[in-house]
Design a protein around this motif. Structure first.
Motif, PDB file in Angstrom:
ATOM      1  N   ARG A 134       0.812  -1.215   0.000  1.00  0.00           N
ATOM      2  CA  ARG A 134       0.000   0.000   0.000  1.00  0.00           C
ATOM      3  C   ARG A 134       0.854   1.278   0.000  1.00  0.00           C
ATOM      4  O   ARG A 134       0.321   2.381   0.063  1.00  0.00           O
ATOM      5  CB  ARG A 134      -0.944   0.001   1.199  1.00  0.00           C
ATOM      6  CG  ARG A 134      -1.975  -1.115   1.161  1.00  0.00           C
ATOM      7  CD  ARG A 134      -3.002  -0.937   2.258  1.00  0.00           C
ATOM      8  NE  ARG A 134      -3.801   0.266   2.063  1.00  0.00           N
ATOM      9  CZ  ARG A 134      -4.662   0.739   2.972  1.00  0.00           C
ATOM     10  NH1 ARG A 134      -4.814   0.101   4.124  1.00  0.00           N
ATOM     11  NH2 ARG A 134      -5.353   1.840   2.732  1.00  0.00           N
ATOM     12  N   GLU A 137      -0.191   3.772  -2.757  1.00  0.00           N
ATOM     13  CA  GLU A 137      -1.495   4.369  -2.452  1.00  0.00           C
ATOM     14  C   GLU A 137      -1.374   5.494  -1.425  1.00  0.00           C
ATOM     15  O   GLU A 137      -1.883   6.607  -1.629  1.00  0.00           O
ATOM     16  CB  GLU A 137      -2.430   3.278  -1.920  1.00  0.00           C
ATOM     17  CG  GLU A 137      -3.743   3.800  -1.367  1.00  0.00           C
ATOM     18  CD  GLU A 137      -4.441   2.769  -0.485  1.00  0.00           C
ATOM     19  OE1 GLU A 137      -5.276   3.200   0.339  1.00  0.00           O
ATOM     20  OE2 GLU A 137      -4.150   1.569  -0.616  1.00  0.00           O
ATOM     21  N   TYR A 140       0.907   8.573  -2.764  1.00  0.00           N
ATOM     22  CA  TYR A 140       0.176   9.405  -3.713  1.00  0.00           C
ATOM     23  C   TYR A 140      -0.840  10.282  -2.984  1.00  0.00           C
ATOM     24  O   TYR A 140      -0.987  11.477  -3.263  1.00  0.00           O
ATOM     25  CB  TYR A 140      -0.553   8.538  -4.741  1.00  0.00           C
ATOM     26  CG  TYR A 140       0.314   7.955  -5.827  1.00  0.00           C
ATOM     27  CD1 TYR A 140       1.245   8.735  -6.503  1.00  0.00           C
ATOM     28  CD2 TYR A 140       0.168   6.617  -6.204  1.00  0.00           C
ATOM     29  CE1 TYR A 140       2.025   8.188  -7.510  1.00  0.00           C
ATOM     30  CE2 TYR A 140       0.945   6.063  -7.207  1.00  0.00           C
ATOM     31  CZ  TYR A 140       1.878   6.854  -7.861  1.00  0.00           C
ATOM     32  OH  TYR A 140       2.646   6.312  -8.855  1.00  0.00           O
ATOM     33  N   ARG A 141      -1.552   9.657  -2.053  1.00  0.00           N
ATOM     34  CA  ARG A 141      -2.574  10.402  -1.321  1.00  0.00           C
ATOM     35  C   ARG A 141      -1.943  11.512  -0.477  1.00  0.00           C
ATOM     36  O   ARG A 141      -2.481  12.623  -0.388  1.00  0.00           O
ATOM     37  CB  ARG A 141      -3.381   9.447  -0.445  1.00  0.00           C
ATOM     38  CG  ARG A 141      -4.578  10.102   0.221  1.00  0.00           C
ATOM     39  CD  ARG A 141      -5.392   9.080   0.998  1.00  0.00           C
ATOM     40  NE  ARG A 141      -6.518   9.716   1.657  1.00  0.00           N
ATOM     41  CZ  ARG A 141      -7.321   9.122   2.527  1.00  0.00           C
ATOM     42  NH1 ARG A 141      -7.131   7.843   2.822  1.00  0.00           N
ATOM     43  NH2 ARG A 141      -8.322   9.762   3.095  1.00  0.00           N
ATOM     44  N   GLN A 172       1.091   4.951 -10.712  1.00  0.00           N
ATOM     45  CA  GLN A 172       0.290   5.709 -11.669  1.00  0.00           C
ATOM     46  C   GLN A 172       0.928   7.108 -11.791  1.00  0.00           C
ATOM     47  O   GLN A 172       0.545   8.023 -11.067  1.00  0.00           O
ATOM     48  CB  GLN A 172      -1.153   5.820 -11.195  1.00  0.00           C
ATOM     49  CG  GLN A 172      -1.861   4.470 -11.144  1.00  0.00           C
ATOM     50  CD  GLN A 172      -3.262   4.604 -10.587  1.00  0.00           C
ATOM     51  OE1 GLN A 172      -3.452   4.998  -9.450  1.00  0.00           O
ATOM     52  NE2 GLN A 172      -4.244   4.278 -11.408  1.00  0.00           N
TER      53      GLN A 172
END
Length: 559
Positions: A134, A137, A140-141, A172
């Motif tokens: 993770r 995730e 990026y957040r 991404q």
């Protein structure tokens, strides 16, 4: 790859070029992953408070997200001052903190703190990485939250055993962030109010500087002959030499300025949260004044004052759209009235803020120093500062001509000036960077001089020496005159200290010696300290200690 490698890969994707840290064993995996990325420079400082200020100052100067690393427990606690500053100043910072191994949690393990809970009220968002997969995730957040909406700091806790865990990672790299535009109807209503107001005032906040919208605001002010004030420690949001600029809503704001806002029929607040200081203890906006509050965060609208028009939008887009619908519309009589009104406020500002070229012989007169400094510094110089009573001279007399040339803590954090200057110089190496501090605040982070020398970062620190915690002494004399306790200081020679480290140092005892010392400092191209010996009796730009005491004794209240 490992979670640590994924974290660094995302830093690369997010355009990170500088990372500030005090090294710690709990995140060695991240440091090891950084070793393979030469285009990300790791700046290792001497104290976590210092490196958090560096990251915050770097973010302000660069317009990018500042990144700092610290170890668990004590390192995290030390780091918190910079994150609190980033929160109050709306500065995007990502803090990555090492954490106790998951298997040892909740046993009061070595240096264990529940980091997510500890920092939750200090930052925009906190999380803990519990699964290696993770990492993309959460990172990026973190960068997204730090830079969008009202910018601010975020923190991710990194358990040591998760950092070296491996997983298939999904990246991404593309990112598109949209900024909110205002509704056309609300913009038209604002234009109508500005076209008919008799005593309007604009308050320009940090959102103007952050969105590089100063030129748009200048155009608006010229179209409507609007007087523009700046929010606390946002003096550079509007060019101070402009005919529409009327002053700074800071501590002890001048009465002409406070009166102008309190008597305004329309106040346009742009990109400001109308903080306690800006709003003069929440007394600034009076009943009957129509407040137009524009901010990118819905949480800031109605937080302090209920506006007549509240607009959630990017201030740059708001100004673009307002200019588009505002051509013409004012009568000639109202334009002439507005010209006279704004000119009167400008004249009051000019009289209040013009420094005299006073020259002290036995100590340095700070008003005279500001006069000389204004003439001597190269165009585009960035000034950083601590909190302290010396700031009163800077905020009153120094005129900022360009956005992005002042970096200071609205949080009032001491020890900020020097490390923020280091961060700013790393962001803008082509600029002259001057750090202003008092002797009380400077000693809190002066260890970072060694950081500047080790990395060859040529900042100039001007340290005002009066051998006291000056701001607290001022409040002490107001409330308890002549009962002095806890505010006296003694000092080493800061000039000698920096010379011992390998930098350049000068001691200035009279105004005539300051400009030659500044010229030598800039020519040295080395980290420099100029210690300025000031008169301890001159407790503020307006008052001496004796005047404070007489004010209390004669009037029964503080001056």
């Amino acid at each position: 790859m490992t979670a640590a490698e994924a974290i660094v890969e995302i830093m690369v994707q997010e355009g990170v070029e500088k990372v500030f840290c005090v090294p710690g064993e709990s995140y060695l995996d991240v440091m090891n992953a950084l070793y393979d990325h030469d285009h990300i420079q790791l700046i290792s400082g001497r104290h976590e408070g210092g490196i958090s200020f560096m990251a915050e100052g770097y973010a302000k100067a660069s317009g990018k997200v500042g990144v700092c690393l610290a170890t668990r427990g004590p390192g995290a606690a030390n780091l918190s001052i910079g994150l609190h500053t980033a929160m109050q100043d709306s500065t995007p910072v990502v803090a990555l903190i090492g954490q106790v191994e998951q298997a040892f949690r909740d046993r009061e393990g070595f240096q264990e703190i529940d980091l997510a809970a500890y920092f939750r009220h200090l930052v925009k968002w906190t999380a803990e990485l519990r699964e290696a997969s993770r990492a993309p995730e959460l990172l990026y957040r973190a960068f997204h939250i730090a830079r969008t909406g009202r910018p601010g700091p975020v923190l991710i806790s990194l358990p040591e055993d998760v950092l070296n865990g491996t997983a298939d990672m999904r990246f991404q790299p593309a990112r598109v962030y949209s900024l909110p535009r205002p509704e056309r109807e609300s913009v038209a209503r604002v234009a109508s109010l500005l076209q008919t107001a008799h005593r309007p005032v604009v308050i320009a906040g940090g959102g103007i500087s952050a969105r590089k919208s100063t030129d748009l605001l200048v155009t608006l002010a010229e179209w409507f002959r609007l007087p523009v004030a700046t929010a606390f420690r946002r003096m550079d949001a509007f060019p101070n030499h402009h005919a529409c600029y009327i002053g700074h809503l800071g501590l002890n704001a001048p009465s002409y300025l406070v009166d102008a806002v309190q008597e305004a029929d329309v106040v346009l607040a742009l990109g400001t949260r109308l903080s306690q200081v800006t709003s003069q203890d929440y007394t600034l906006i009076r009943p009957g004044t129509q407040l137009i509050h524009v901010d990118i965060s819905p949480d800031e609208i109605n937080k302090v004052y209920r506006p007549a028009i509240g607009i959630v939008a990017d201030v740059g887009y708001f100004l673009e759209d307002l200019l588009e619908v505002s051509a013409g519309g004012m009568t000639a009589d109202l334009m002439a009235e507005r010209e006279s009104y704004t000119s009167g406020l400008r004249e009051a500002y000019s009289a209040y803020s013009k420094p005299r070229s006073n020259h002290g012989d036995r100590t340095v007169d700070l008003e005279g120093l500001m006069h000389d400094l204004q003439e001597a510094l190269p165009e585009g110089t960035i000034i950083t500062s601590d909190a302290g009573n010396f700031f009163g001279w800077l905020s009153r007399y120094y005129r900022f001509r360009e956005a992005g040339t002042y970096i200071g803590p609205t949080s009032g954090a001491m020890g900020y000036g020097l490390p923020a200057a280091i961060g700013a110089k790393l962001a803008r190496p082509e600029r002259t960077v001057i750090a202003f501090a008092g002797d009380g605040g400077f000693m809190m982070t002066m260890a970072e001089l060694e950081t500047a020398i080790r990395y060859q970062i040529p900042v100039v620190a001007v340290v005002v020496v009066n051998n006291m915690y000056g701001t607290i002494r001022m409040h002490q004399e107001k409330r308890y005159p002549e009962r002095v306790i806890g505010t006296d200081l003694s000092n080493p020679s800061y000039a000698e200290y920096v010379r011992l480290l390998g930098g350049h140092g000068e001691t200035v005892r009279s105004n005539r010696d300051f400009l030659p010392a500044l010229e030598r400092a800039l020519e040295s191209n080395r980290p420099t300290v100029i210690e300025v010996m000031a008169d301890p009796e001159q407790i503020s730009a307006a008052l001496t200690i004796e005047q404070l005491r007489r004010g209390w004794q004669h009037n029964g209240a503080a001056v």
